[in-house]
Design an enzyme around this catalytic site. Structure first.
Site, PDB file in Angstrom:
ATOM      1  N   SER A 514       0.846  -1.194   0.000  1.00  0.00           N
ATOM      2  CA  SER A 514       0.000   0.000   0.000  1.00  0.00           C
ATOM      3  C   SER A 514       0.880   1.244   0.000  1.00  0.00           C
ATOM      4  O   SER A 514       2.094   1.182   0.235  1.00  0.00           O
ATOM      5  CB  SER A 514      -0.898   0.018   1.231  1.00  0.00           C
ATOM      6  OG  SER A 514      -0.108   0.137   2.406  1.00  0.00           O
ATOM      7  N   HIS A 515       0.270   2.398  -0.258  1.00  0.00           N
ATOM      8  CA  HIS A 515       1.035   3.641  -0.277  1.00  0.00           C
ATOM      9  C   HIS A 515       1.706   3.901   1.068  1.00  0.00           C
ATOM     10  O   HIS A 515       2.867   4.333   1.121  1.00  0.00           O
ATOM     11  CB  HIS A 515       0.107   4.808  -0.629  1.00  0.00           C
ATOM     12  CG  HIS A 515      -0.451   4.719  -2.011  1.00  0.00           C
ATOM     13  ND1 HIS A 515      -1.694   5.208  -2.359  1.00  0.00           N
ATOM     14  CD2 HIS A 515       0.050   4.182  -3.154  1.00  0.00           C
ATOM     15  CE1 HIS A 515      -1.922   4.994  -3.633  1.00  0.00           C
ATOM     16  NE2 HIS A 515      -0.885   4.364  -4.141  1.00  0.00           N
ATOM     17  N   LEU A 516       0.980   3.661   2.163  1.00  0.00           N
ATOM     18  CA  LEU A 516       1.574   3.881   3.482  1.00  0.00           C
ATOM     19  C   LEU A 516       2.785   2.976   3.683  1.00  0.00           C
ATOM     20  O   LEU A 516       3.811   3.407   4.229  1.00  0.00           O
ATOM     21  CB  LEU A 516       0.537   3.639   4.581  1.00  0.00           C
ATOM     22  CG  LEU A 516       1.056   3.693   6.023  1.00  0.00           C
ATOM     23  CD1 LEU A 516       1.713   5.033   6.316  1.00  0.00           C
ATOM     24  CD2 LEU A 516      -0.085   3.429   7.010  1.00  0.00           C
ATOM     25  N   ARG A 519       5.680   4.372   1.628  1.00  0.00           N
ATOM     26  CA  ARG A 519       6.236   5.601   2.193  1.00  0.00           C
ATOM     27  C   ARG A 519       7.025   5.314   3.463  1.00  0.00           C
ATOM     28  O   ARG A 519       8.052   5.950   3.734  1.00  0.00           O
ATOM     29  CB  ARG A 519       5.102   6.591   2.464  1.00  0.00           C
ATOM     30  CG  ARG A 519       4.468   7.118   1.182  1.00  0.00           C
ATOM     31  CD  ARG A 519       3.125   7.760   1.421  1.00  0.00           C
ATOM     32  NE  ARG A 519       2.469   8.037   0.139  1.00  0.00           N
ATOM     33  CZ  ARG A 519       1.181   8.343   0.021  1.00  0.00           C
ATOM     34  NH1 ARG A 519       0.407   8.394   1.100  1.00  0.00           N
ATOM     35  NH2 ARG A 519       0.669   8.581  -1.158  1.00  0.00           N
ATOM     36  N   ALA A 818      -3.496  -0.450  -3.523  1.00  0.00           N
ATOM     37  CA  ALA A 818      -2.607   0.706  -3.432  1.00  0.00           C
ATOM     38  C   ALA A 818      -2.950   1.617  -2.272  1.00  0.00           C
ATOM     39  O   ALA A 818      -2.063   2.084  -1.552  1.00  0.00           O
ATOM     40  CB  ALA A 818      -2.657   1.489  -4.742  1.00  0.00           C
TER      41      ALA A 818
END
Length: 938
Positions: A514-516, A519, A818
């Site tokens: 996922s985006h988290l 990041r 995502a």
């Protein structure tokens, strides 16, 4: 009002009639229903006392009031059921708690002089020799007169005490007298609807010869199954498990038959008093399901201390069947909303219980599948409990305070409603299955997403990971903390929260890609998802104290208490950034529409300067896919290059304002309030802009009607860079009709506006990127309708093993993976790059829904229920291996092509090795693999 001027039970019922049956327009008044349900419960258990009102009103008055209330709430319930959804679920949850608290209004209780047996008893019936004169006088004064003058639940309590006195050891009251009193006690229980479910059903069948045959057959089958179960005195063993399975099945069938006959069949036209009694029979069966499930759970050893963590194949089958029946019971009661999810859980659990020749599949695959359905059931249970808390917590507190109810009684009301419901048993079963599945696969109750170690920092708790949260704002590199986050949608920023976030513990599952997750990986911030409620409680117990947090792949995860040290560790080194980068943006092609085929044939650096890394990578993927030997397809499309937004602003005379606002944004570092206001102005301006009609027409002409809708995506010069992926930071708009200039133009403007969200601006500032240099191009591509979406990384992101590729997959649109906004676990697959096709399934998908395009092409994605447990990704190992082979081959090809691009944006890796790739794509229903995006792997 019920308390102030309604002393007696009759008056309270009449006042509730005013509250419930007032002018609600036929809809559900949640306050009226909620407060009434709480109030009647407290009346029934004596927390709200009833007193005589000085009048003389026989119980028929109570019954007539109950009849009017019942018919009203029945109409409300039926209307809500027809509406469906969350509204139906909430309405039915309230009304089903009202039904058992109303007195009966059958003919025996609505006649002018009901419950006359107590008068006969007081006058000597059954006391032929006059030996009971004193106790008869006591009965007359404490029960008969009171009941016929001002009946209330307290009379049932008095009657039970008197029956205990008459039957106490050593007494010698005449048997006939005692029997008469027993009969009266049963009649009074019938009036207050306190009879057992079997007594109620027996009476209904005995006294109503016109009951539908389906009802009689279902009731007889349940009675027989219950009798078998009751005859087993042992607390464990296969005989008991089979008996409980059978009894639950018969009970579930009886409930469904009763409910169908009441809403669609012969009982629909029965008199209101008979409808009430059959509805109470159906509700009583649900309550008895709780009892049966308790026996089953105890037989499985789920309640032992410590709970069992292993199960035989037969026990696993029983546990899955019990879970299916518990979920089915909640589904029937809910009638919509979360009930629909429980129905799907019931189907998935029941299918899995017999998937392998009448037994659940064994081995690690069986454990993974069991875990997936248990995760789904636990989420559904948590959501249902949260709904009950929303309905009751505030109302119970407000009503309790107003009435002066004991504080403890108020505090435990909602908990009592939950713990006495079948959903509580569903939660127990899902936890038991999860424990067994983890034991079988060697998993812990938490999941390492980003590895790392932090020692000697505090642990703080927040609801969400937001840079505006006061707790987050208080953290610095000199005062860092591990942050326990209750909820995340998978799209949160890590860098924007500052250097004080030393590690993240998330209280629910999260896709690894996922985006988290990306990041956190890029920020080198350890991230663990906690999946076991006991471990969440352990973490919360360490709040505000020092912790030693270790997160390593393979289950080596720990969180222990330790002293806070001066060298907190990891703060500045984790967040260190290079000075602001001068980003490349060649705006000379503004106003053009550049086809991906043309862009793909251009030199890499010049294409990136015009269209950004994402657009250029997609163009090169399209060029690669034009070779039929490459093994994958890529969607067609075009780019509106850098400068197109500024050109649109210039066309309407807004270019000066756009430029001055961006200049002001560059200068307002350290003033978040002013930055937020400028972001709002910039987004408003960007959303008002439109590409020219000619440009929109050119875009539309690229997509004929056969290609359907398109994706309108960001391709900025501050995303998809090595060291700055900005994954999910800028907006994309799905399901856009390219032939509607209004819809297409608005979608393009929405992507432009996403350059100026506070999240995007904050992320660029944290990365040392200047705001004036940031630019946004727009990528418009054919939108695919995936059967399965995937994110593929050519180097395993948890183990850092470059010989193993890793993929996460989910049904429907890739946004599920995502963003992480859809709760659940994806399919997880580790693949041997040296032997394409050789793979290990690490997790089975537990998502409850998939995102699919709406039919209107208006940019919407709709949520649709799914059953991943029966999908080929779960059940068909050869087909899964074939997909693994295609993914590895595609990953190798893309890594060799895109991972060697020069120019400092996608530079080669160490030792002249190509840079590993983060690839997004899908599989369509025809089995074709599509690649839609690739960027350097963080």
């Amino acid at each position: 009002a019920c308390a102030e001027d309604s002393a007696s039970y009759r008056q309270k019922l009449q006042k509730l009639e005013e509250v419930l049956c007032g002018d609600s327009g036929g809809g559900a008044d949640f306050d009226a229903l909620g407060y009434s349900a709480v109030y009647l419960f407290w009346v029934g258990v004596g927390a709200v006392a009833c007193a005589e009102d000085g009048g003389h009103y026989r119980p028929n008055h109570h019954a007539e009031t109950a009849s009017r209330i019942y018919q009203h709430i029945e109409n409300v319930e039926n209307a809500a059921t027809r509406t469906g959804g969350r509204y139906a679920e909430e309405t039915r949850a309230l009304i089903r708690r009202l039904h058992p608290r109303l007195p009966a209004f059958t003919a025996e209780f609505t006649q002018s002089v009901p419950l006359t047996r107590i008068r006969d008893i007081a006058h000597g019936k059954g006391d032929d020799n006059g030996r009971c004169r004193e106790v008869r006088q006591e009965i007359k004064h404490t029960i008969q007169n009171k009941l016929h003058r001002c009946a209330g639940p307290e009379d049932l309590v008095a009657t039970e005490k008197m029956l205990a006195k008459l039957t106490a050891p050593g007494t010698d009251y005449p048997a006939a007298f005692v029997e008469e009193f027993r009969i009266f006690h049963k009649e009074l229980k019938d009036f207050f609807n306190a009879s057992t479910v079997t007594d109620r059903i027996d009476k209904l069948l005995r006294e109503n010869g016109d009951a539908p045959p389906s009802v009689r057959d279902a009731a007889d089958a349940f009675s027989a199954a219950k009798q078998i179960c009751d005859g087993i005195t042992t607390g464990t063993g296969s005989e008991l498990l089979h008996a409980v399975e059978h009894a639950l099945g018969a009970l579930s069938n009886a409930r469904k038959v009763f409910d169908w006959e009441l809403t669609n069949g012969g009982l629909q036209s029965a008199s209101p008093d008979m409808r009430q009694q059959w509805r109470l029979a159906e509700i009583g069966l649900e309550e008895y399901a709780f009892v049966l499930l308790s026996r089953g759970i105890n037989a499985l050893g789920a309640e032992t201390d410590p709970p069992r963590t292993e199960m035989s194949a037969q026990e696993q089958k029983s546990a899955l069947l019990f879970l299916g029946q518990a979920a089915d019971a909640v589904a029937l009661s809910a009638g919509g909303g979360g009930g629909e999810e429980f129905a799907r859980v019931a189907l998935e659990a029941t299918e899995l219980a017999v998937a392998d020749n009448g037994m659940p599949p064994g081995g690690e695959n069986g454990a993974l599948r069991s875990r997936a359905v248990a995760e789904r059931a636990r989420r559904a249970s948590e959501d249902h409990c949260a709904m009950l808390a929303d309905l009751f917590d505030g109302r119970a507190s407000a009503l309790g305070n107003a009435l002066g109810i004991d504080k403890h009684v108020v505090e435990v009301f909602t908990e009592g409603q939950i713990r006495a419901s079948v959903v509580f048993q569903a939660a127990k079963l899902s936890s038991h299955l999860l424990r067994a599945a983890r034991a079988a696969t060697g998993e812990a109750g938490w999941d390492c997403i980003v590895a790392g170690e932090v020692r000697g920092v505090r642990l703080v708790c927040v609801e969400r990971l937001l840079p505006t949260d006061p707790v987050i704002q208080s953290l610095t590199s000199a005062n860092p903390a591990v942050v326990l986050v209750t909820h995340a949608n998978g799209d949160e920023e890590v860098d924007s929260c500052g250097p004080g976030v030393a590690g993240i513990l998330l209280c629910h599952a999260l896709p690894h890609l996922s985006h988290l997750a990306l990041r956190s990986r890029q920020a080198k911030c350890p991230l663990v998802a906690i999946e076991d409620p006991a471990l969440v409680n352990h973490a919360r117990s360490l709040r505000d104290g020092g912790v030693h947090f270790v997160a390593q792949p393979g289950g080596n995860i720990s969180l222990n208490k330790c002293d806070v040290t001066a060298q907190a560790g990891g703060g500045d080194s984790k967040q260190s950034r290079a000075p602001a980068q001068a980003l490349v943006a060649d705006r000379s092609a503004a106003g053009q529409v550049i086809d991906l085929v043309t862009l793909g044939n251009a030199e890499w650096a010049s294409a990136v300067a015009v269209a950004g890394s994402k657009g250029t990578a997609c163009a090169q993927l399209a060029a690669m896919a034009s070779d039929p030997r490459c093994g994958f397809a890529a969607p067609a499309g075009a780019v509106l290059p850098f400068g197109s937004m500024e050109a649109a602003a210039r066309a309407v005379g807004a270019d000066g304002r756009l430029s001055s606002l961006v200049d002001a944004l560059e200068l307002c570092a350290g003033d978040p309030g002013r930055a937020a206001r400028l972001c709002d102005e910039l987004q408003e301006l960007a959303r008002s802009l439109r590409p020219s009609g000619e440009i929109l027409s050119q875009l539309g002409n690229l997509f004929d009607n056969d290609r359907g809708v398109v994706m309108v995506r960001s391709t900025g010069n501050a995303e998809d860079l090595a060291g700055l992926s900005a994954a999910g930071l800028y907006d994309s708009v799905s399901n856009v009709n390219p032939h509607d200039p209004n819809v297409l133009g608005a979608a393009v403007a929405e992507v432009w506006a996403s350059l100026f969200t506070t999240r995007a601006v904050g992320s660029r500032a944290a990365a040392g990127v200047g705001q004036k240099d940031a630019a946004m191009a727009v990528l418009v591509q054919q939108m695919l309708v995936p059967e399965v979406s995937f994110i593929l990384m050519t180097k395993h992101p948890m183990s850092n093993d470059s010989t193993v590729a890793y993929a996460e997959l989910a049904l429907g649109h890739g946004e599920t993976l995502a963003s992480g906004a859809v709760r659940g676990t994806p399919w997880r697959m580790s693949m041997n790059r040296a032997v394409p096709g050789e793979h290990r399934l690490d997790a089975v998908a537990s998502f409850s829904s998939a995102l699919v395009p709406s039919a209107t092409g208006n940019g919407e994605l709709l949520s649709r229920p799914v059953n991943s447990g029966s999908h080929w990704m779960t059940t068909d190992e050869p087909r899964r291996a074939s997909l693994a082979r295609e993914l590895v081959n595609a990953g190798d090809l893309i890594e060799q092509k895109l991972g060697r691009n020069e120019g400092g944006v996608r530079g080669a890796g160490n030792n002249n090795e190509p840079q590993h790739q983060d690839i997004e794509g899908c599989v369509t229903e025809n089995g074709r693999v599509w690649i839609v995006q690739a960027r350097p792997q963080p």
